[in-house]
Design a protein around this motif. Sequence first.
Motif, PDB file in Angstrom:
ATOM      1  N   GLU A 171      16.531   4.479 -12.016  1.00 47.65           N
ATOM      2  CA  GLU A 171      15.788   4.708 -10.780  1.00 47.65           C
ATOM      3  C   GLU A 171      14.505   5.492 -11.048  1.00 47.65           C
ATOM      4  O   GLU A 171      13.462   5.221 -10.443  1.00 47.65           O
ATOM      5  CB  GLU A 171      16.665   5.455  -9.773  1.00 47.65           C
ATOM      6  N   THR A 172      14.568   6.470 -11.969  1.00 52.90           N
ATOM      7  CA  THR A 172      13.369   7.214 -12.329  1.00 52.90           C
ATOM      8  C   THR A 172      12.314   6.288 -12.935  1.00 52.90           C
ATOM      9  O   THR A 172      11.122   6.388 -12.627  1.00 52.90           O
ATOM     10  CB  THR A 172      13.716   8.340 -13.314  1.00 52.90           C
ATOM     11  N   ALA A 173      12.755   5.373 -13.796  1.00 55.36           N
ATOM     12  CA  ALA A 173      11.821   4.414 -14.395  1.00 55.36           C
ATOM     13  C   ALA A 173      11.195   3.525 -13.328  1.00 55.36           C
ATOM     14  O   ALA A 173       9.989   3.236 -13.364  1.00 55.36           O
ATOM     15  CB  ALA A 173      12.544   3.566 -15.440  1.00 55.36           C
ATOM     16  N   ARG A 174      12.022   3.102 -12.366  1.00 54.05           N
ATOM     17  CA  ARG A 174      11.482   2.277 -11.278  1.00 54.05           C
ATOM     18  C   ARG A 174      10.496   3.062 -10.420  1.00 54.05           C
ATOM     19  O   ARG A 174       9.463   2.532 -10.002  1.00 54.05           O
ATOM     20  CB  ARG A 174      12.622   1.761 -10.407  1.00 54.05           C
ATOM     21  N   GLN A 175      10.820   4.335 -10.163  1.00 54.15           N
ATOM     22  CA  GLN A 175       9.900   5.171  -9.403  1.00 54.15           C
ATOM     23  C   GLN A 175       8.565   5.317 -10.129  1.00 54.15           C
ATOM     24  O   GLN A 175       7.489   5.196  -9.522  1.00 54.15           O
ATOM     25  CB  GLN A 175      10.509   6.555  -9.173  1.00 54.15           C
ATOM     26  N   ARG A 176       8.632   5.585 -11.422  1.00 52.86           N
ATOM     27  CA  ARG A 176       7.400   5.718 -12.206  1.00 52.86           C
ATOM     28  C   ARG A 176       6.575   4.431 -12.135  1.00 52.86           C
ATOM     29  O   ARG A 176       5.354   4.463 -11.990  1.00 52.86           O
ATOM     30  CB  ARG A 176       7.728   6.048 -13.659  1.00 52.86           C
ATOM     31  N   GLU A 177       7.268   3.316 -12.243  1.00 55.44           N
ATOM     32  CA  GLU A 177       6.568   2.033 -12.189  1.00 55.44           C
ATOM     33  C   GLU A 177       5.869   1.846 -10.844  1.00 55.44           C
ATOM     34  O   GLU A 177       4.715   1.414 -10.783  1.00 55.44           O
ATOM     35  CB  GLU A 177       7.567   0.900 -12.435  1.00 55.44           C
ATOM     36  N   ARG A 178       6.567   2.197  -9.758  1.00 52.63           N
ATOM     37  CA  ARG A 178       5.966   2.043  -8.430  1.00 52.63           C
ATOM     38  C   ARG A 178       4.754   2.954  -8.260  1.00 52.63           C
ATOM     39  O   ARG A 178       3.722   2.542  -7.721  1.00 52.63           O
ATOM     40  CB  ARG A 178       7.011   2.337  -7.349  1.00 52.63           C
ATOM     41  N   TRP A 179       4.876   4.207  -8.711  1.00 53.06           N
ATOM     42  CA  TRP A 179       3.749   5.132  -8.573  1.00 53.06           C
ATOM     43  C   TRP A 179       2.569   4.705  -9.439  1.00 53.06           C
ATOM     44  O   TRP A 179       1.405   4.828  -9.015  1.00 53.06           O
ATOM     45  CB  TRP A 179       4.192   6.549  -8.921  1.00 53.06           C
ATOM     46  N   ILE A 180       2.861   4.217 -10.640  1.00 53.36           N
ATOM     47  CA  ILE A 180       1.765   3.754 -11.511  1.00 53.36           C
ATOM     48  C   ILE A 180       1.068   2.550 -10.884  1.00 53.36           C
ATOM     49  O   ILE A 180      -0.173   2.456 -10.860  1.00 53.36           O
ATOM     50  CB  ILE A 180       2.300   3.420 -12.915  1.00 53.36           C
ATOM     51  N   GLU A 181       1.865   1.608 -10.361  1.00 54.54           N
ATOM     52  CA  GLU A 181       1.271   0.451  -9.689  1.00 54.54           C
ATOM     53  C   GLU A 181       0.472   0.880  -8.465  1.00 54.54           C
ATOM     54  O   GLU A 181      -0.600   0.334  -8.179  1.00 54.54           O
ATOM     55  CB  GLU A 181       2.365  -0.534  -9.287  1.00 54.54           C
ATOM     56  N   GLY A 182       1.006   1.855  -7.721  1.00 52.22           N
ATOM     57  CA  GLY A 182       0.280   2.349  -6.552  1.00 52.22           C
ATOM     58  C   GLY A 182      -1.041   2.989  -6.927  1.00 52.22           C
ATOM     59  O   GLY A 182      -2.071   2.764  -6.265  1.00 52.22           O
ATOM     60  N   ALA A 183      -1.043   3.791  -7.993  1.00 52.92           N
ATOM     61  CA  ALA A 183      -2.290   4.423  -8.436  1.00 52.92           C
ATOM     62  C   ALA A 183      -3.301   3.370  -8.882  1.00 52.92           C
ATOM     63  O   ALA A 183      -4.505   3.474  -8.587  1.00 52.92           O
ATOM     64  CB  ALA A 183      -2.006   5.404  -9.566  1.00 52.92           C
ATOM     65  N   ALA A 184      -2.823   2.337  -9.579  1.00 51.93           N
ATOM     66  CA  ALA A 184      -3.724   1.262 -10.011  1.00 51.93           C
ATOM     67  C   ALA A 184      -4.294   0.506  -8.812  1.00 51.93           C
ATOM     68  O   ALA A 184      -5.477   0.153  -8.789  1.00 51.93           O
ATOM     69  CB  ALA A 184      -2.982   0.304 -10.939  1.00 51.93           C
ATOM     70  N   ALA A 185      -3.448   0.264  -7.804  1.00 52.80           N
ATOM     71  CA  ALA A 185      -3.921  -0.435  -6.603  1.00 52.80           C
ATOM     72  C   ALA A 185      -4.964   0.383  -5.865  1.00 52.80           C
ATOM     73  O   ALA A 185      -5.958  -0.154  -5.361  1.00 52.80           O
ATOM     74  CB  ALA A 185      -2.733  -0.745  -5.685  1.00 52.80           C
ATOM     75  N   VAL A 186      -4.754   1.697  -5.783  1.00 50.57           N
ATOM     76  CA  VAL A 186      -5.735   2.563  -5.129  1.00 50.57           C
ATOM     77  C   VAL A 186      -7.051   2.535  -5.886  1.00 50.57           C
ATOM     78  O   VAL A 186      -8.136   2.421  -5.290  1.00 50.57           O
ATOM     79  CB  VAL A 186      -5.188   4.002  -5.033  1.00 50.57           C
ATOM     80  N   THR A 187      -6.988   2.639  -7.216  1.00 48.90           N
ATOM     81  CA  THR A 187      -8.207   2.613  -8.019  1.00 48.90           C
ATOM     82  C   THR A 187      -8.960   1.305  -7.820  1.00 48.90           C
ATOM     83  O   THR A 187     -10.187   1.298  -7.629  1.00 48.90           O
ATOM     84  CB  THR A 187      -7.860   2.797  -9.501  1.00 48.90           C
ATOM     85  N   THR A 188      -8.227   0.192  -7.823  1.00 53.76           N
ATOM     86  CA  THR A 188      -8.867  -1.108  -7.612  1.00 53.76           C
ATOM     87  C   THR A 188      -9.510  -1.191  -6.239  1.00 53.76           C
ATOM     88  O   THR A 188     -10.645  -1.662  -6.095  1.00 53.76           O
ATOM     89  CB  THR A 188      -7.826  -2.231  -7.770  1.00 53.76           C
ATOM     90  N   ALA A 189      -8.792  -0.716  -5.224  1.00 57.25           N
ATOM     91  CA  ALA A 189      -9.334  -0.774  -3.857  1.00 57.25           C
ATOM     92  C   ALA A 189     -10.582   0.082  -3.718  1.00 57.25           C
ATOM     93  O   ALA A 189     -11.563  -0.317  -3.079  1.00 57.25           O
ATOM     94  CB  ALA A 189      -8.271  -0.329  -2.859  1.00 57.25           C
ATOM     95  N   LEU A 190     -10.567   1.270  -4.325  1.00 57.61           N
ATOM     96  CA  LEU A 190     -11.707   2.171  -4.181  1.00 57.61           C
ATOM     97  C   LEU A 190     -12.928   1.659  -4.922  1.00 57.61           C
ATOM     98  O   LEU A 190     -14.066   1.958  -4.535  1.00 57.61           O
ATOM     99  CB  LEU A 190     -11.347   3.567  -4.694  1.00 57.61           C
TER     100      LEU A 190
END
Length: 518
Positions: A171-190
């Motif tokens: 679950e920790t690995a999945r959480q990390r993956e989601r947060w990393i994907e979220g940070a990448a999506a924010v960077t792309t959007a900005l």
Amino acid sequence: MTRGGLPALLEAVLDVGTDLAPHRTLQRLVEHAAGLTDARIGVLGVVDPGLGRPDGPHGTPDPDPGPGTDSAPAPDPGAPDPGAPGTCPYTGLYTVGMTEEDRRRVGRLPEGDDPGGRSFLGVPISVGAEVFGHLYLTGKRGGPFTDEDLAVLRVLAAQAGIAIGNARLYETARQRERWIEGAAAVTTALLTGEPAADALVTVAERARLLAGAAAGVVLQPTTGGGMEIVAASTPHDPDDLVGTAIAPGSPVLEQLLGGQPVFVEDSATDPRMTTPVRTRFGPSMMLPLRSGGKLIGTLALPRRRGGRPYTPVERQLASAFASQAALALVLADARRDRERLAVYQDRDRIARDLHDLVVQRLFATEMMLESTRRRAGDAPAAGLLDRAVDELDSTIQEVRTAIFALRQPPAEAPRSFRGRVLRETDGAAALLGLRPSVRFTGPVDALVTGPVADRLLAALRGALAGAHRHEGVTAVGVEVDAAHELPDGRPGVRLTVTDDGTGDDGTRGTTSTWSSPR
């Protein structure tokens, strides 16, 4: 072990250890434990480490309880509810052989020895050094529990601890993956061109969804030394959050200014929280958005009242997200600045082309027509040439006015009349080679608005363009008098533009004046 012997135990161990979903693992554990020991009732209570572990009759059972130790919460009809003061703080309950009413009434651990001696059986479930929960059995069919039953229970509990540990890692690995994907999506959007305000909302929205928060807000420093919510994301209307401020000197603000995140267990009761909206929220994270050692904002992620506290892993992942979001915001600002500079440069190039090519050609054509008119003897032809010269002169003035407008920044234009006048004179300085002096009399921003302001600004642009045509200009002055009185006694406003250059008629110094009622 009464049902199936060793093969049944091995099957149970494999079944418990192959599922990465903690809830299913725990339910299967209590079911297998009851089945292998022939117990009528099984209870597995999950302990919340944040609330403390039961101690003695209310705490961690002896790590090696004997078959005759009472270490289980009996489904006693008179037992208090789990949420009552002094009861065992279970955050999850998995049972076999109990009704919903029995589950609601599971409370204190029994104290002292049970008269039956071996009527209860209990073992802790440990994940590493942490006691994750407790497994209890009661009501064995056909007699008391045996040492063999205890051994079976210990094997299952040990396997469950391993399975829960693996599930946590997964679950920790999945959480990390989601947060990393979220940070990448924010960077792309900005970095794809969102306006500044939308960029902040994007950060707040993505962080809220990742954290499972009731709201995501971004705060930025105020001129008074505090911080104010400038963007918010909630499942409902976020408008009542925007504008909420943290006063200067707040302990929370001091910690954020020092670059330290703030973690709050209950926003409504924490004395550090001073905003009026704190009463609606519970656990919260306030994460500094820093760039180059400077605080550019704060990302706050409050959960609802009574919500689950943030775990250390969630705090760590959210802090990393905030760092990435801060970098993305800075990069987005830099990109917008580069794009704005490119626009300025392009407009400057167009202005130079208009001035160096178009205006010069128009002026040359005007001179040829003027010469032709002087040589023309026919009065009608001379009249036509006069009108042509006047039209060319007006065209030149309009082109020069357009050149001055191109010199102005295309975005974030000032709204006040004073700011608009200064913007025009600053733009004219590039072509004049000098900065015009500007003087204001009276409350111009309050009195000069609407169409009157637009007409005076158009006149100002024309006068500055005319000053550029004059030879030997070394000084240009602009004066706006909002306290001017018109000849008929009405209040008005007057614009005066002067320069010391030589005009087309050879006179030195030009003064242009425009008056308008307010």
